[in-house]
Motif scaffolding. Sequence first.
Motif, PDB file in Angstrom:
ATOM      1  N   LEU A  25      40.847  39.477  48.500  1.00  0.00           N
ATOM      2  CA  LEU A  25      39.692  38.581  48.617  1.00  0.00           C
ATOM      3  C   LEU A  25      39.582  38.086  50.049  1.00  0.00           C
ATOM      4  O   LEU A  25      40.284  37.143  50.456  1.00  0.00           O
ATOM      5  CB  LEU A  25      39.812  37.401  47.648  1.00  0.00           C
ATOM      6  CG  LEU A  25      38.638  36.405  47.651  1.00  0.00           C
ATOM      7  CD1 LEU A  25      37.338  37.102  47.260  1.00  0.00           C
ATOM      8  CD2 LEU A  25      38.917  35.237  46.709  1.00  0.00           C
ATOM      9  N   ASN A  57      42.368  42.645  35.378  1.00  0.00           N
ATOM     10  CA  ASN A  57      41.554  42.224  36.506  1.00  0.00           C
ATOM     11  C   ASN A  57      42.194  41.057  37.234  1.00  0.00           C
ATOM     12  O   ASN A  57      42.917  40.253  36.638  1.00  0.00           O
ATOM     13  CB  ASN A  57      40.146  41.840  36.034  1.00  0.00           C
ATOM     14  CG  ASN A  57      39.361  43.049  35.552  1.00  0.00           C
ATOM     15  OD1 ASN A  57      39.584  44.154  36.017  1.00  0.00           O
ATOM     16  ND2 ASN A  57      38.458  42.834  34.612  1.00  0.00           N
ATOM     17  N   ARG A  72      36.472  36.904  39.924  1.00  0.00           N
ATOM     18  CA  ARG A  72      37.145  38.012  39.210  1.00  0.00           C
ATOM     19  C   ARG A  72      36.761  39.329  39.874  1.00  0.00           C
ATOM     20  O   ARG A  72      35.584  39.582  40.170  1.00  0.00           O
ATOM     21  CB  ARG A  72      36.705  38.032  37.747  1.00  0.00           C
ATOM     22  CG  ARG A  72      37.223  36.864  36.925  1.00  0.00           C
ATOM     23  CD  ARG A  72      38.490  37.189  36.193  1.00  0.00           C
ATOM     24  NE  ARG A  72      38.262  38.025  35.019  1.00  0.00           N
ATOM     25  CZ  ARG A  72      39.241  38.532  34.275  1.00  0.00           C
ATOM     26  NH1 ARG A  72      40.504  38.320  34.594  1.00  0.00           N
ATOM     27  NH2 ARG A  72      38.953  39.276  33.217  1.00  0.00           N
ATOM     28  N   ARG A  73      37.760  40.185  40.072  1.00  0.00           N
ATOM     29  CA  ARG A  73      37.547  41.515  40.635  1.00  0.00           C
ATOM     30  C   ARG A  73      38.532  42.493  39.998  1.00  0.00           C
ATOM     31  O   ARG A  73      39.536  42.072  39.402  1.00  0.00           O
ATOM     32  CB  ARG A  73      37.734  41.508  42.154  1.00  0.00           C
ATOM     33  CG  ARG A  73      39.121  41.083  42.629  1.00  0.00           C
ATOM     34  CD  ARG A  73      39.502  41.735  43.950  1.00  0.00           C
ATOM     35  NE  ARG A  73      39.754  43.161  43.781  1.00  0.00           N
ATOM     36  CZ  ARG A  73      39.820  44.027  44.789  1.00  0.00           C
ATOM     37  NH1 ARG A  73      39.648  43.608  46.027  1.00  0.00           N
ATOM     38  NH2 ARG A  73      40.076  45.306  44.556  1.00  0.00           N
ATOM     39  N   MET A  86      32.820  44.845  36.292  1.00  0.00           N
ATOM     40  CA  MET A  86      32.544  43.430  36.494  1.00  0.00           C
ATOM     41  C   MET A  86      31.192  43.021  35.921  1.00  0.00           C
ATOM     42  O   MET A  86      31.014  41.901  35.435  1.00  0.00           O
ATOM     43  CB  MET A  86      32.583  43.096  37.989  1.00  0.00           C
ATOM     44  CG  MET A  86      33.943  43.277  38.640  1.00  0.00           C
ATOM     45  SD  MET A  86      35.189  42.115  38.005  1.00  0.00           S
ATOM     46  CE  MET A  86      35.999  43.126  36.764  1.00  0.00           C
ATOM     47  N   PRO A 113      30.639  47.078  46.638  1.00  0.00           N
ATOM     48  CA  PRO A 113      32.080  47.086  46.909  1.00  0.00           C
ATOM     49  C   PRO A 113      32.425  46.867  48.373  1.00  0.00           C
ATOM     50  O   PRO A 113      33.590  46.607  48.705  1.00  0.00           O
ATOM     51  CB  PRO A 113      32.519  48.485  46.449  1.00  0.00           C
ATOM     52  CG  PRO A 113      31.290  49.317  46.560  1.00  0.00           C
ATOM     53  CD  PRO A 113      30.142  48.407  46.235  1.00  0.00           C
ATOM     54  N   ALA A 118      35.569  45.672  46.427  1.00  0.00           N
ATOM     55  CA  ALA A 118      35.331  45.981  45.010  1.00  0.00           C
ATOM     56  C   ALA A 118      34.238  45.053  44.507  1.00  0.00           C
ATOM     57  O   ALA A 118      34.022  43.971  45.069  1.00  0.00           O
ATOM     58  CB  ALA A 118      36.605  45.786  44.186  1.00  0.00           C
ATOM     59  N   PHE A 120      32.598  42.133  42.249  1.00  0.00           N
ATOM     60  CA  PHE A 120      33.218  40.899  41.753  1.00  0.00           C
ATOM     61  C   PHE A 120      32.128  39.972  41.243  1.00  0.00           C
ATOM     62  O   PHE A 120      30.928  40.195  41.474  1.00  0.00           O
ATOM     63  CB  PHE A 120      34.026  40.210  42.855  1.00  0.00           C
ATOM     64  CG  PHE A 120      33.199  39.690  44.008  1.00  0.00           C
ATOM     65  CD1 PHE A 120      32.723  38.383  44.025  1.00  0.00           C
ATOM     66  CD2 PHE A 120      32.891  40.511  45.089  1.00  0.00           C
ATOM     67  CE1 PHE A 120      31.961  37.903  45.070  1.00  0.00           C
ATOM     68  CE2 PHE A 120      32.127  40.048  46.150  1.00  0.00           C
ATOM     69  CZ  PHE A 120      31.661  38.740  46.151  1.00  0.00           C
TER      70      PHE A 120
END
Length: 358
Positions: A25, A57, A72-73, A86, A113, A118, A120
């Motif tokens: 992140l 995840n 969340r990813r 997601m 992404p 990615a 999220f």
Amino acid sequence: MFDDSAAPGPDAPGPDGFGTAVPGLDLDRFRAFFAEARPGAVTGPLRARVIAGGRSNLTYEVTDGSGRWIVRRPPLGHVLATAHDMSREHRVMTALAGSGVPVPETYALCADPDVIGAPFYVMEKVDGTPYRDAAELAPLGPARAAAIGERMVDTLAALHRVDPDQAGLTGFGRPDGFLERQVRRWKKQLDASRSRDLPDADALHARLAANVPAQSPPAVVHGDYRLDNLLVDADDRIAAVLDWEMATLGDPLTDLALLLVYMRRQAPGPGQGDAMRAAGFPSPDEVAARYAERSGRDLASLGFYVGLACFKLAVISEGIHYRYLHGQTVGEGFEAIGAAVEPLLKSGLEALEELGEE
């Protein structure tokens, strides 16, 4: 003179676990996205921490010192986006807002992404406890544990009363033929991770394939409903249902059956504790009876669903065992997972025998 050779660097997490550098992140890139998606939401420097929870995840708590958000990813290095979609999690929680099923408010979805590596999404930080161990419930006493268990059941029944079309979830899954596909899917998964002879697995699969019942009216299926995927507030109410990564439209009795199997297991598996065996917590039979009363659904074929849930968990456990044997797992406790497979298969066969299935 002060010696700062052992002092933490500027990116190191503080005593609260928050820092400016967390794996997966990039806070600068996240800030740029979120500031555009929610103008005015971020008012100070961002810090974040990785929090536990979720089947696979990654979950982060992000703060600017006043506001807090959950991000969340998918797992780091994951390349099969369909396995960690997601947009599905974001869509189902957004759709369930205001339905009577407690879910966090969703704030933004990023399908690109390139932003942090990615896709999220960002959602509300809900206060509550995901009870995992019986020792965590013990201080509350049997009466409060009973109330939490009853509300757990009532929340599941409420989820299964939601009309998918009215909630905007048309096409979220394929309810027709759901049970047949589940039987085929988990057999295919088993065949992909076989490392030993498991005659009960073949026997259970054959019995399931030959005895698929008439499907219960379709509903939103959570896919992994259990106590530690719920947040319980200080008043013992269900504040939020989490971890929707396996949600779909299908036969809701699969949710109930999996919950019952989790409750009956003598040895919890990875990520699953024994909280539902705490003093005062409703028994599996009491849970099933309350669900039948609250949902109005026919549980006459529940033995099939329990057998299917046992088969699913056995296949998942065998897959973990296979990866452990091939040195593909990270962490502790995986060496014992293989021993859980055969008891699960036997429990599945017993569930079908109790139903009188051939």
